[in-house]
Design a protein around this motif. Structure first.
Motif, short mmCIF file in Angstrom:
data_model
loop_
_atom_site.label_atom_id
_atom_site.label_comp_id
_atom_site.label_asym_id
_atom_site.label_seq_id
_atom_site.Cartn_x
_atom_site.Cartn_y
_atom_site.Cartn_z
N UNK A 123 0.81 -1.21 0.00
CA UNK A 123 0.00 0.00 0.00
C UNK A 123 0.85 1.27 0.00
N UNK A 124 2.07 1.18 0.50
CA UNK A 124 2.93 2.35 0.64
C UNK A 124 3.82 2.49 -0.59
N UNK A 125 3.90 3.72 -1.11
CA UNK A 125 4.76 3.99 -2.26
C UNK A 125 6.21 3.62 -1.94
N UNK A 126 6.92 3.21 -2.98
CA UNK A 126 8.34 2.87 -2.84
C UNK A 126 9.05 3.35 -4.10
N UNK A 127 10.35 3.33 -4.10
CA UNK A 127 11.10 3.75 -5.29
C UNK A 127 10.65 2.93 -6.50
N UNK A 128 10.10 3.60 -7.50
CA UNK A 128 9.65 2.93 -8.70
C UNK A 128 8.35 2.16 -8.55
N UNK A 129 7.70 2.31 -7.41
CA UNK A 129 6.46 1.58 -7.17
C UNK A 129 5.39 2.52 -6.63
N UNK A 130 4.20 2.45 -7.22
CA UNK A 130 3.07 3.25 -6.76
C UNK A 130 2.09 2.36 -6.00
N UNK A 131 2.02 2.58 -4.68
CA UNK A 131 1.06 1.83 -3.87
C UNK A 131 -0.18 2.63 -3.55
N UNK A 132 -0.09 3.95 -3.71
CA UNK A 132 -1.25 4.81 -3.48
C UNK A 132 -1.18 5.63 -2.20
N UNK A 133 -0.26 5.28 -1.29
CA UNK A 133 -0.16 5.98 -0.02
C UNK A 133 1.30 6.31 0.29
N UNK A 134 1.53 7.50 0.83
CA UNK A 134 2.83 7.83 1.38
C UNK A 134 2.93 7.23 2.78
N UNK A 135 4.16 7.06 3.27
CA UNK A 135 4.34 6.53 4.62
C UNK A 135 3.62 7.40 5.64
N UNK A 136 3.66 8.71 5.47
CA UNK A 136 2.98 9.61 6.40
C UNK A 136 1.47 9.39 6.40
N UNK A 137 0.91 9.08 5.23
CA UNK A 137 -0.53 8.80 5.14
C UNK A 137 -0.90 7.61 6.01
N UNK A 138 -0.11 6.56 5.91
CA UNK A 138 -0.39 5.35 6.69
C UNK A 138 -0.18 5.59 8.18
N UNK A 139 0.87 6.33 8.52
CA UNK A 139 1.11 6.64 9.94
C UNK A 139 -0.08 7.41 10.51
N UNK A 140 -0.59 8.36 9.75
CA UNK A 140 -1.73 9.16 10.20
C UNK A 140 -2.99 8.30 10.32
N UNK A 141 -3.19 7.43 9.33
CA UNK A 141 -4.35 6.54 9.36
C UNK A 141 -4.34 5.66 10.60
N UNK A 142 -3.19 5.07 10.88
CA UNK A 142 -3.09 4.15 12.02
C UNK A 142 -3.23 4.90 13.35
N UNK A 143 -2.68 6.11 13.41
CA UNK A 143 -2.82 6.90 14.63
C UNK A 143 -4.27 7.28 14.87
N UNK A 192 -2.07 -4.98 7.76
CA UNK A 192 -2.55 -4.80 6.39
C UNK A 192 -1.78 -3.73 5.65
N UNK A 193 -1.75 -2.53 6.22
CA UNK A 193 -1.26 -1.37 5.47
C UNK A 193 0.26 -1.23 5.47
N UNK A 194 0.95 -2.04 6.26
CA UNK A 194 2.42 -2.03 6.22
C UNK A 194 2.97 -3.28 5.55
N UNK A 195 2.11 -4.13 5.03
CA UNK A 195 2.57 -5.37 4.40
C UNK A 195 3.23 -5.08 3.05
N UNK A 196 4.09 -5.98 2.65
CA UNK A 196 4.75 -5.89 1.34
C UNK A 196 4.89 -7.31 0.81
N UNK A 197 4.04 -7.65 -0.14
CA UNK A 197 4.02 -9.01 -0.69
C UNK A 197 4.46 -9.05 -2.15
N UNK A 198 5.17 -8.04 -2.56
CA UNK A 198 5.59 -7.99 -3.96
C UNK A 198 6.45 -9.19 -4.35
N UNK A 199 7.32 -9.62 -3.45
CA UNK A 199 8.22 -10.73 -3.79
C UNK A 199 7.51 -12.07 -3.83
#
Length: 262
Positions: A123-143, A192-199
């Motif tokens: 869900x979180x954007x990464x170098x060369x990858x669009x997940x739709x959310x910045x890390x700050x977005x997810x931090x704010x959501x979880x808080x 959910x929102x911090x998972x990374x299953x690309x591999x």
């Protein structure tokens, strides 16, 4: 405890082949009530609640086990083993799409077909990858979820549903979110929102269909395309539906797409 009781497994239908429906965050198996009955004549349908949701045994919730999606995938594989499932169809919504991916890699004979509804490998954007959310977005959501579960649910569920002209759908999702134990909801949201299953995607052997909606704020078309491009031989269908929950907003579209695939 029996896995059947722990996960509130419900089996119906008359078919020789099984089709397993798995719900997303903040929901339970009732989210499939407009879809699963359409398959009972031709399949054995299997519905269940993830531990911590619906009528599952809340006492079975273990923070360590469920600190990653692998714990939920282990449960899914255990359900399949208990029921003796082989070459079944898996239909997973939202985060359950990746839970199904993990279970299919763990137990390759369990599922012959995967139907992933609104999936996201990260869900979180990464170098060369669009997940739709910045890390700050997810931090704010979880808080926000941690500070005010009810308020977060009331505000976010209608946005996630994405059908403003049908407010009753958003209200149903609000009710579902609010029924979830707040502490478990907070932990599951983080997983959910911090998972990374690309591999994990390239290791999927099952035939795979991605079902994508327009205007999905959780999993955009670009996110669905990434999943399609990284699961060998998979294909994606853009449903005539908007938002993140077509199992409620456009069940006929979902049923038709699954039937065409399997």
């Amino acid at each position: 405890m029996s896995v059947i009781r722990r996960n509130n497994v419900v089996v119906k239908g008359n078919g020789k082949r099984a089709i397993v429906f798995s719900h997303g965050f903040g929901c339970d198996q009732a989210m499939w009530r407009l879809v699963s009955p359409s398959f009972e004549d031709d399949f054995t349908t299997v519905l269940f609640d993830h531990v911590g949701a619906g009528k599952s045994d809340l006492n079975a919730y273990d923070a360590d086990k469920y600190s990653s999606l692998a714990g939920y995938a282990d449960d899914l594989a255990e359900i399949g083993e208990e029921l003796g499932l082989q070459n079944a169809v898996f239909v997973g919504h939202s985060v359950s799409a990746m839970i199904g991916v993990l279970a299919s890699v763990k137990a390759p004979s369990l599922f012959g077909d995967l139907v992933l509804v609104g999936p996201s490998a990260r869900y979180i954007d990464d170098d060369g990858y669009h997940g739709g959310f910045a890390q700050d977005d997810i931090d704010e959501l979880l808080a926000s979820l941690g500070d005010n579960h009810m308020g977060w649910s009331s505000a976010m569920a209608p946005v996630i549903m994405g059908n403003a002209d049908r407010p009753e759908l958003g209200e149903e999702l609000v009710d579902s979110f609010c029924r979830t134990d707040p502490d478990i909801a907070r932990r599951f949201a983080k997983v959910t929102f911090t998972s990374d299953n690309r591999s994990d995607l390239p290791h999927v052997k099952a035939r795979t269909l991605i079902l994508q909606c327009r205007d999905d704020i959780i999993a955009s078309e670009e996110v669905g395309e990434y999943v399609r491009d990284h699961i060998p031989g998979s294909r994606m269908v853009l449903l005539d539906a908007t938002g993140h929950c077509p199992n409620l907003s456009a069940p006929g579209e979902v049923v038709a797409a699954i039937r065409e695939f399997v």
